[in-house]
Design an enzyme around this catalytic site. Structure first.
Site, PDB file in Angstrom:
ATOM      1  N   HIS A 380       0.654  -1.334   0.097  1.00  0.00           N
ATOM      2  CA  HIS A 380       0.165   0.009   0.146  1.00  0.00           C
ATOM      3  C   HIS A 380       0.851   1.312   0.145  1.00  0.00           C
ATOM      4  O   HIS A 380       0.201   2.493   0.397  1.00  0.00           O
ATOM      5  CB  HIS A 380      -0.937   0.122   1.312  1.00  0.00           C
ATOM      6  CG  HIS A 380      -2.148  -0.844   1.141  1.00  0.00           C
ATOM      7  ND1 HIS A 380      -3.246  -0.512   0.525  1.00  0.00           N
ATOM      8  CD2 HIS A 380      -2.426  -1.996   1.626  1.00  0.00           C
ATOM      9  CE1 HIS A 380      -4.163  -1.289   0.557  1.00  0.00           C
ATOM     10  NE2 HIS A 380      -3.699  -2.339   1.063  1.00  0.00           N
ATOM     11  N   LYS A 571      -8.237  14.049   4.589  1.00  0.00           N
ATOM     12  CA  LYS A 571      -7.487  12.677   4.706  1.00  0.00           C
ATOM     13  C   LYS A 571      -6.502  12.880   5.656  1.00  0.00           C
ATOM     14  O   LYS A 571      -6.328  13.900   6.312  1.00  0.00           O
ATOM     15  CB  LYS A 571      -6.907  12.557   3.107  1.00  0.00           C
ATOM     16  CG  LYS A 571      -5.930  13.767   2.873  1.00  0.00           C
ATOM     17  CD  LYS A 571      -5.528  13.553   1.376  1.00  0.00           C
ATOM     18  CE  LYS A 571      -6.687  13.580   0.430  1.00  0.00           C
ATOM     19  NZ  LYS A 571      -6.335  12.576  -0.984  1.00  0.00           N
ATOM     20  N   ARG A 572      -5.718  11.858   5.982  1.00  0.00           N
ATOM     21  CA  ARG A 572      -4.640  11.784   7.116  1.00  0.00           C
ATOM     22  C   ARG A 572      -3.447  13.063   6.436  1.00  0.00           C
ATOM     23  O   ARG A 572      -3.267  13.391   5.340  1.00  0.00           O
ATOM     24  CB  ARG A 572      -3.937  10.516   6.774  1.00  0.00           C
ATOM     25  CG  ARG A 572      -2.574  10.331   7.749  1.00  0.00           C
ATOM     26  CD  ARG A 572      -2.144   8.756   7.988  1.00  0.00           C
ATOM     27  NE  ARG A 572      -2.015   8.339   6.580  1.00  0.00           N
ATOM     28  CZ  ARG A 572      -0.793   8.388   6.004  1.00  0.00           C
ATOM     29  NH1 ARG A 572       0.256   8.937   6.658  1.00  0.00           N
ATOM     30  NH2 ARG A 572      -0.589   7.596   4.692  1.00  0.00           N
ATOM     31  N   LYS A 577       0.965  14.287   1.284  1.00  0.00           N
ATOM     32  CA  LYS A 577      -0.423  14.495   0.694  1.00  0.00           C
ATOM     33  C   LYS A 577      -0.574  16.079   0.598  1.00  0.00           C
ATOM     34  O   LYS A 577      -1.786  16.445  -0.333  1.00  0.00           O
ATOM     35  CB  LYS A 577      -1.381  13.993   1.803  1.00  0.00           C
ATOM     36  CG  LYS A 577      -1.639  12.623   1.847  1.00  0.00           C
ATOM     37  CD  LYS A 577      -2.435  12.027   2.821  1.00  0.00           C
ATOM     38  CE  LYS A 577      -2.246  10.536   3.011  1.00  0.00           C
ATOM     39  NZ  LYS A 577      -2.779   9.857   1.909  1.00  0.00           N
ATOM     40  N   THR A 679      -8.605   6.162  -1.813  1.00  0.00           N
ATOM     41  CA  THR A 679     -10.118   5.875  -1.979  1.00  0.00           C
ATOM     42  C   THR A 679     -11.122   6.945  -1.825  1.00  0.00           C
ATOM     43  O   THR A 679     -12.362   7.135  -2.395  1.00  0.00           O
ATOM     44  CB  THR A 679     -10.445   4.602  -1.090  1.00  0.00           C
ATOM     45  OG1 THR A 679     -10.053   4.883   0.080  1.00  0.00           O
ATOM     46  CG2 THR A 679      -9.890   3.368  -1.519  1.00  0.00           C
ATOM     47  N   LYS A 683     -14.717   8.166  -3.653  1.00  0.00           N
ATOM     48  CA  LYS A 683     -15.998   8.579  -3.205  1.00  0.00           C
ATOM     49  C   LYS A 683     -16.431   9.789  -3.509  1.00  0.00           C
ATOM     50  O   LYS A 683     -17.844  10.098  -4.006  1.00  0.00           O
ATOM     51  CB  LYS A 683     -15.689   8.521  -1.507  1.00  0.00           C
ATOM     52  CG  LYS A 683     -15.513   7.238  -0.854  1.00  0.00           C
ATOM     53  CD  LYS A 683     -14.886   7.224   0.411  1.00  0.00           C
ATOM     54  CE  LYS A 683     -14.098   6.215   0.920  1.00  0.00           C
ATOM     55  NZ  LYS A 683     -13.282   6.189   1.868  1.00  0.00           N
TER      56      LYS A 683
END
Length: 836
Positions: A380, A571-572, A577, A679, A683
């Site tokens: 992952h 998100k985290r 990111k 993911t 969504k």
């Protein structure tokens, strides 16, 4: 003639079948004709309460137990059918299962909402209020756990024989609070109240032997080597209800306990603490999700958690296999598939070998072939630091036999490497399961690849980079083992349940077949340019935005403008990111307004949410910057009505289910080549948000499916990021891009520091003095361009809704049902097993 499965029935036939099934379920509970009496029964039996005296939490528990009892017969029937037919079964091992709330999801999959609402209405109860009493299960944190939750939903819906294995954490990772802009971690005691969904299995208890005993001394773990100890793994089962409730699989979670005894001599001599300390230490193994690995004690607890999960799960798997009539060891891979979700369960390789060698008494070659054919591994990450490595010292201390097996695996493996590549000692060092310097460690990703028959990535770009960069040597050695399985999300939870306005419109337009077969969403694509349908899509979005705005006011006392663009990055929190890139662009917009109060811009509300790991101080500083920027902008009259920023604390599934349907824009802006898949991006797409994103992770495939013209893509590619490593200089952008320089200068000037001088100096230093590793400044100008294009498009409602419809209609490929079918057919060799 075989009985048709629900997937083969027309929608009205499905409704009829579900209605008949519901009558049978009520009959088993003695409630046919008395459907409104279940509330009284469960309150009296469970709480000795008159319904008139019940509090909201007690009403929730009564409702949940009623739903659980409605599915109990089918749950047992599923288990018995599997035991009798003995089909091959997939066992999905994951340290996380981010389930969210269960009541509403089970009611939906059971098709029981009309019945429940009617009965609750007669009691004067409100289902929506009761669902708020359920905490999000503290069993996961991020995308890894949410993916696992989607997968077990799809496995049950598609009738695959499956069981999920995880840990029953007493506390989640932590509850996030914000104080003076900073993240504060609080205990997430989600099991404070009874969990009505779990079933304790006192008959399913396994001993996990260790070669050392340990005890807790304040925040430290003290080990006593060569003093054998034992943990007990106690099973707790949760139902996994497939859509239509034809198949109900099991999620089995392990709780740690000490053996059922304590030192009576110590107790008799007055040392009560000494007598029970072993119990306290043992139970700490499953106390918290992801202990802080910045400390030696935290790292040791994580290691113990991983071995505990693997040992309990494999013992349970083997016990089930050996109980069957045809339990010859050679048949193990024909009956058992084990999927290791990331490196956390990679100890499966050594532990399964130990069982086959020491208990089954098989030869090495026999045991190795069975292990290879049984195990599969999902990677992952592309971050080297996320590829786990455990000190050899921990293995020697706690599980020395497994270390012996790992050494032998490595010896044989390296002998083979040297035969195939004579004289290439550097290759042997690179692929070795043991890292020799600076300290000896076991490379868990290497162990997982070498000890399994399949290694898959989770998006096409990710799988490609695994082959060409991260695990290149292994891909050259085992080219047939590497494959891609692009992630997916369940449309039932993330569209049907989370977005009632849009899902009702879709069903009205194309029927409800999309709920089981998301590929049918493509039937919406011819309507992308239909003005009437576009208006209906915009109305559905407006309903979601209004509902979210009301909830935000009620729960956070925050007022937002539902007419503004809702732009979400949830998100985290991590540097790659690039929440920081988003903040920099917000400061660019703010500077434009300060410089020219008449500057035209579409009103824009930026939402952030996500947790930073407790020891990840730079990520926590990013959270603080977001909150301080938000406070400054939201109180500056120049931005009023045009620019607003909010950080929503305690991001979880329930918050996502509210915010994602309400969002107009999805921020997927990771540095290209760093995000494995994502993911959340799927969504948002499924709910009609338009993506501003880099060519990274699954966003590449999403844009290819919907058409890049329906995305707002920007930034360097993964290859450009890699190629620039030797010459990239962020100071060039600071010197030559005025808006970049002005944004950084404003952050450095203490304009947002709220009295804390140089509070954000580490951010300026990371961007300008330490190389801007994640290329924030390289992408900022192009990111601003993409946002300008987005604003122009939003000003044309029909053009915007056409892109939204193209995204919704193209999202079916990113259903977890498709992903699971690919795993089943291409990795597990697994077939559906319909329960009559």
């Amino acid at each position: 003639m075989s009985k048709p499965t629900p997937a083969a029935l027309a929608p009205n036939e499905v409704d009829d079948l579900l209605g008949t099934t519901m009558v049978r379920r009520l009959d088993r509970l003695g409630l046919v004709g008395h459907e409104d009496q279940w509330a009284e029964r469960y309150l009296l039996c469970q709480h000795l309460l008159d319904p008139l005296d019940a509090k909201s939490r007690e009403k929730f528990e009564a409702t949940s137990r009623f739903i659980r009892d409605l599915i109990a017969h089918r749950w047992v029937k599923t288990r018995h059918a599997r035991d009798q037919a003995a089909p091959k079964r997939i066992h999905y091992l994951s340290m996380e299962f981010l389930l969210g709330r269960t009541l509403r999801n089970n009611i939906m999959n059971l098709a029981a909402e009309p019945l429940v609402r009617e009965a609750l209405g007669k009691q004067g109860w409100d289902l929506d209020a009761l669902t708020e009493e359920e905490p999000d299960a503290g069993l996961g944190n991020g995308g890894l756990g949410r993916l696992a939750a989607c997968f077990i939903d799809s496995l049950a819906t598609l009738n695959y024989p499956a069981i999920g294995y995880g840990l029953r954490y007493e506390y989640g990772i932590f509850r996030q609070a914000i104080r003076e802009g900073a993240q504060v971690e609080q205990p997430d005691n989600w099991l404070r109240n009874t969990d009505p969904w779990e079933i304790a299995r006192p008959g399913k208890v396994y001993a996990v032997p260790l070669n050392a005993s340990f005890e807790l001394r304040r925040s430290a773990l003290k080990f006593t080597s060569n003093r054998a100890a034992c943990l007990l793994g106690v099973a707790y089962d949760r139902p996994v209800v497939g859509y239509g409730a034809k198949c109900i699989n099991t999620l089995r979670l392990w709780a740690a306990a000490a053996p059922q005894s304590f030192d009576f001599a110590e107790f008799s001599q007055g040392d009560f603490a000494g007598a029970v300390i072993q119990n306290v230490a043992a139970e700490s193994i499953t106390r918290v999700l992801y202990p802080d690995d910045s400390t030696e004690a935290g790292r040791a607890l994580r290691f113990l958690q991983q071995y505990f999960l693997v040992s309990c799960s494999l013992q349970d798997i083997i016990a089930r296999f050996r109980k069957s009539d045809d339990a010859d060891w050679s048949k193990l891979p024909q009956r058992v598939a084990v999927q290791m979700n990331d490196t956390h369960p990679a100890l499966c390789v050594a532990e399964l070998m130990r069982i086959l060698l020491d208990q089954a008494r098989l030869s090495w070659d026999e045991a190795w072939q069975l292990t290879l054919r049984t195990l599969a591994y999902t990677n992952h990450t592309l971050l080297p630091e996320a590829l786990e490595k455990w000190p050899v010292d921990l293995f020697e201390l706690l599980i020395p036999r497994q270390l012996e097996i790992i050494y032998e695996i490595n010896r044989r493996f390296l002998d083979d490497v040297r035969r195939r590549h004579p004289g290439d000692d550097s290759r042997a060092r690179r692929v070795s399961l043991i890292e020799e310097e600076p300290a000896r460690k076991v490379r868990m990703a290497h162990l997982a690849v070498v000890g399994s028959h399949s290694t898959n990535g989770v998006a096409e770009i990710h799988s490609g980079l695994l082959r060409t960069h991260v695990l290149r040597d292994f891909a050259e050695l085992f080219p047939d083992r590497f494959n891609n399985k692009t992630n997916g999300v369940t449309p039932r939870r993330w569209l049907q349940q989370a977005n009632p306005a849009l899902s009702a419109l879709i069903t009205e337009t194309i029927g409800d077949g999309w709920i089981r077969d998301a590929a049918k969403l493509r039937e919406l694509l011819p309507l992308a340019r239909n003005a009437g349908f576009g208006a209906q899509v915009r109305q559905a979005k407006r309903e979601s935005k209004l509902a979210f705005s009301r909830w935000l006011k009620e729960t956070h006392d925050a007022v937002v403008d539902p007419e503004s663009i809702f732009d979400s990055q949830v998100k985290r929190i991590h540097e790659y990111k690039r929440q920081l890139l988003n903040v920099l662009h917000i400061v660019v917009l703010y500077n434009r307004l300060r410089r020219d109060p008449g500057f035209e811009m579409t009103p824009h509300t930026f939402f952030f949410a996500g947790k930073a790991a407790p020891a990840y101080h730079f990520a926590k500083l990013i959270i603080k910057l977001i909150n301080h920027v938000a406070t400054t902008i939201n109180t500056d009259k120049v931005a009023r009505g045009r620019l607003q920023v909010l950080f929503l604390p305690e991001y979880n599934v329930s918050l996502a289910e509210r915010l994602i349907p309400a969002s107009d824009v999805s921020e997927q802006i990771s540095t290209a080549g760093y995000e494995a898949s994502g993911t959340g991006n799927m969504k948002f797409m499924m709910n009609g948000a338009l993506t501003v994103g880099t060519r990274d992770g699954a966003t590449i495939e999403m844009a290819a499916e919907a058409g890049e013209e329906n995305f707002f893509l920007f930034g360097l590619t993964a290859q450009q990021v890699a190629d620039s490593a030797g010459w990239y200089d962020p100071r060039w952008h600071y010197a030559n891009e005025p808006e970049t320089r002005e944004a950084l200068d404003l952050i450095s000037s203490d304009h947002f520091s709220r009295g804390e001088r140089e509070a954000f100096e580490p951010i300026r230093s990371a961007l300008l003095d330490h190389g801007d590793h994640y290329r924030h400044l390289a992408d900022l100008s192009d990111y601003a361009r993409a946002h300008s294009e987005l604003n122009k498009c939003y000003a044309d409602p029909q053009a915007w809704s056409a892109k939204a419809v193209c995204n919704i209609g193209s999202s079916g490929r990113f259903s977890s049902d498709r992903t699971i079918r690919e795993y089943a057919e291409e990795i597990w060799n697994l077939k559906p097993s319909v329960v009559d």
